[in-house]
Design an enzyme around this catalytic site. Sequence first.
Site, PDB file in Angstrom:
ATOM      1  N   ASP A  32      54.028 -86.391 -67.078  1.00 20.82           N
ATOM      2  CA  ASP A  32      55.394 -86.659 -66.613  1.00 20.82           C
ATOM      3  C   ASP A  32      56.351 -86.298 -67.734  1.00 20.82           C
ATOM      4  O   ASP A  32      56.004 -86.420 -68.915  1.00 20.82           O
ATOM      5  CB  ASP A  32      55.557 -88.141 -66.234  1.00 20.82           C
ATOM      6  CG  ASP A  32      56.777 -88.390 -65.350  1.00 20.82           C
ATOM      7  OD1 ASP A  32      56.595 -88.712 -64.171  1.00 20.82           O
ATOM      8  OD2 ASP A  32      57.918 -88.249 -65.854  1.00 20.82           O
ATOM      9  N   PRO A  53      61.822 -80.549 -50.359  1.00 21.77           N
ATOM     10  CA  PRO A  53      61.274 -80.267 -49.029  1.00 21.77           C
ATOM     11  C   PRO A  53      59.976 -79.463 -49.164  1.00 21.77           C
ATOM     12  O   PRO A  53      59.981 -78.335 -49.651  1.00 21.77           O
ATOM     13  CB  PRO A  53      62.373 -79.450 -48.352  1.00 21.77           C
ATOM     14  CG  PRO A  53      63.170 -78.855 -49.477  1.00 21.77           C
ATOM     15  CD  PRO A  53      63.022 -79.738 -50.668  1.00 21.77           C
ATOM     16  N   VAL A  54      58.881 -80.064 -48.742  1.00 26.51           N
ATOM     17  CA  VAL A  54      57.563 -79.615 -49.181  1.00 26.51           C
ATOM     18  C   VAL A  54      57.213 -78.186 -48.735  1.00 26.51           C
ATOM     19  O   VAL A  54      56.589 -77.436 -49.494  1.00 26.51           O
ATOM     20  CB  VAL A  54      56.482 -80.635 -48.763  1.00 26.51           C
ATOM     21  CG1 VAL A  54      56.256 -80.675 -47.279  1.00 26.51           C
ATOM     22  CG2 VAL A  54      55.182 -80.364 -49.483  1.00 26.51           C
ATOM     23  N   ASP A  55      57.647 -77.781 -47.550  1.00 27.52           N
ATOM     24  CA  ASP A  55      57.297 -76.427 -47.084  1.00 27.52           C
ATOM     25  C   ASP A  55      57.970 -75.370 -47.972  1.00 27.52           C
ATOM     26  O   ASP A  55      57.350 -74.371 -48.348  1.00 27.52           O
ATOM     27  CB  ASP A  55      57.745 -76.246 -45.626  1.00 27.52           C
ATOM     28  CG  ASP A  55      57.136 -77.295 -44.718  1.00 27.52           C
ATOM     29  OD1 ASP A  55      55.929 -77.238 -44.471  1.00 27.52           O
ATOM     30  OD2 ASP A  55      57.874 -78.210 -44.275  1.00 27.52           O
ATOM     31  N   ASP A  78      52.652 -86.853 -41.482  1.00 36.73           N
ATOM     32  CA  ASP A  78      53.294 -87.093 -40.177  1.00 36.73           C
ATOM     33  C   ASP A  78      52.230 -87.220 -39.085  1.00 36.73           C
ATOM     34  O   ASP A  78      52.358 -88.030 -38.167  1.00 36.73           O
ATOM     35  CB  ASP A  78      54.233 -85.922 -39.831  1.00 36.73           C
ATOM     36  CG  ASP A  78      55.215 -85.647 -40.942  1.00 36.73           C
ATOM     37  OD1 ASP A  78      56.136 -86.438 -41.123  1.00 36.73           O
ATOM     38  OD2 ASP A  78      55.026 -84.643 -41.652  1.00 36.73           O
ATOM     39  N   SER A  79      51.193 -86.406 -39.191  1.00 37.89           N
ATOM     40  CA  SER A  79      50.145 -86.425 -38.173  1.00 37.89           C
ATOM     41  C   SER A  79      49.374 -87.741 -38.213  1.00 37.89           C
ATOM     42  O   SER A  79      49.000 -88.284 -37.178  1.00 37.89           O
ATOM     43  CB  SER A  79      49.193 -85.241 -38.374  1.00 37.89           C
ATOM     44  OG  SER A  79      49.925 -84.041 -38.299  1.00 37.89           O
ATOM     45  N   ARG A  81      50.683 -90.505 -39.088  1.00 40.29           N
ATOM     46  CA  ARG A  81      51.605 -91.479 -38.468  1.00 40.29           C
ATOM     47  C   ARG A  81      51.556 -91.365 -36.949  1.00 40.29           C
ATOM     48  O   ARG A  81      51.512 -92.374 -36.236  1.00 40.29           O
ATOM     49  CB  ARG A  81      53.037 -91.234 -38.956  1.00 40.29           C
ATOM     50  CG  ARG A  81      53.245 -91.682 -40.378  1.00 40.29           C
ATOM     51  CD  ARG A  81      54.600 -91.278 -40.924  1.00 40.29           C
ATOM     52  NE  ARG A  81      54.806 -91.854 -42.251  1.00 40.29           N
ATOM     53  CZ  ARG A  81      55.600 -91.350 -43.172  1.00 40.29           C
ATOM     54  NH1 ARG A  81      56.285 -90.239 -42.932  1.00 40.29           N
ATOM     55  NH2 ARG A  81      55.736 -91.950 -44.344  1.00 40.29           N
ATOM     56  N   HIS A 140      57.838 -80.337 -42.350  1.00 40.53           N
ATOM     57  CA  HIS A 140      57.715 -81.767 -42.679  1.00 40.53           C
ATOM     58  C   HIS A 140      59.165 -82.256 -42.781  1.00 40.53           C
ATOM     59  O   HIS A 140      59.761 -82.272 -43.845  1.00 40.53           O
ATOM     60  CB  HIS A 140      56.972 -81.950 -44.008  1.00 40.53           C
ATOM     61  CG  HIS A 140      57.084 -83.356 -44.535  1.00 40.53           C
ATOM     62  ND1 HIS A 140      56.654 -84.454 -43.835  1.00 40.53           N
ATOM     63  CD2 HIS A 140      57.613 -83.844 -45.699  1.00 40.53           C
ATOM     64  CE1 HIS A 140      56.890 -85.547 -44.534  1.00 40.53           C
ATOM     65  NE2 HIS A 140      57.485 -85.208 -45.661  1.00 40.53           N
ATOM     66  N   THR A 149      58.326 -93.867 -49.904  1.00 41.73           N
ATOM     67  CA  THR A 149      57.025 -94.103 -49.267  1.00 41.73           C
ATOM     68  C   THR A 149      55.976 -93.632 -50.263  1.00 41.73           C
ATOM     69  O   THR A 149      56.182 -92.628 -50.937  1.00 41.73           O
ATOM     70  CB  THR A 149      56.863 -93.303 -47.955  1.00 41.73           C
ATOM     71  OG1 THR A 149      56.819 -91.905 -48.276  1.00 41.73           O
ATOM     72  CG2 THR A 149      58.006 -93.560 -47.004  1.00 41.73           C
TER      73      THR A 149
END
Length: 323
Positions: A45, A132-134, A159-160, A162, A186, A240
């Site tokens: 980090d 934004p992960v994509d 998401d899937s 969930r 996502h 989260t």
Amino acid sequence: MEKGLGVCVTINRSKVVIVGAGLVGSSTAFSLITQGVCDEVMIIDINKNKAHGEVMDLCHCVEYLNRNVKVTEGDYKDCEDADIVVITAGAPPKVGQTRLDTLELSAKIAKAIVEPIMSSGFRGHFIVVSNPVDVIAHYVYKLSGLPKNQVIGTGTAMDSARLKYFIGDLMHIDPRSVQAYTMGEHGDSQMCPWSLVTVGGKRFIDILEDNREFDEVNLDELVRRVTRVGFDILEVKGTTCYGIATTVSGIIKAILNDENKIIPVSTLLEGEFGEKDVFCGVPVILNRSGVQDIVEVHMTVEELEKFKKSIGVIRDYTNKIEI
Ligand code: NAD
């Protein structure tokens, strides 16, 4: 030399480096350690004190675990022999922001991280979590020069999970008996190919039709819940972490154990679904080579349209950063 001692045995140690010791990074480390997924977890980090604190705390888990996983702090040069580098550095969206609003910061951080990692000689897999992960996964792919199968965004994997949980909860069924995923971004534009969702082999849309107790179920609302729930959690606890940490561990297990498990992650499309040069969430086969193959599912015309619309959103944002 004594008999038997001259044999040179090569035992490979699996090493996962986590960049970003925030809530997502430290929870991912905890998940990997408690499940004994790999031999070593290294944490890096920019805030060295934070990394040091997390490592000290995590080291003390070992006595009560099934496996003596080594936990270390390190630097980018130590990525040379890593099998996997997980990128969680970044900042979660603030209340009122979308994941796409964090693009500029995450892209800047990704650039600062990927270059020294590649200079170390790293040739393993990147797993990108930062949002934004994509878009960031695509950026990491370009910056690293690694083959596309070795750069994976977590995409719609979380998401899937969930979605499966919501369907399972509705039907009082174990979520793991639900076959379902969302695809695309996502983010707010993700979609679910409902025609492919099954529970115990029966199509979910048939289940709804056959059971009057599900008359009130609204499929669009279910997807909306999936896209919103992250923000509901964010509002009450700031971020989260456990769901995504377990998701990342699942992806890492699939790779290190050569599982050929199908998980929807963000990967580069090169003609699949009639799209190219874009990272987005699609079901893929994951094994030690990373993304072994994309499962090119057949969707209805309406579903394909929604999927392509979501890809359009990712593409617009991908074009905003210089790749
Ligand atoms: P956090 O603020 O708790 O932690 C971020 C960490 O990154 C901090 O410790 C910070 O010091 C570190 N960092 C910042 N710049 C760095 C750099 N240049 N080099 C090394 N480390 C650096 O944030 P968080 O809650 O852990 O979230 C991290 C990221 O994960 C965010 O982008 C968030 O949106 C994303 N996220 C993604 C998903 C998903 O499904 N893909 C789910 C949850 C969170």
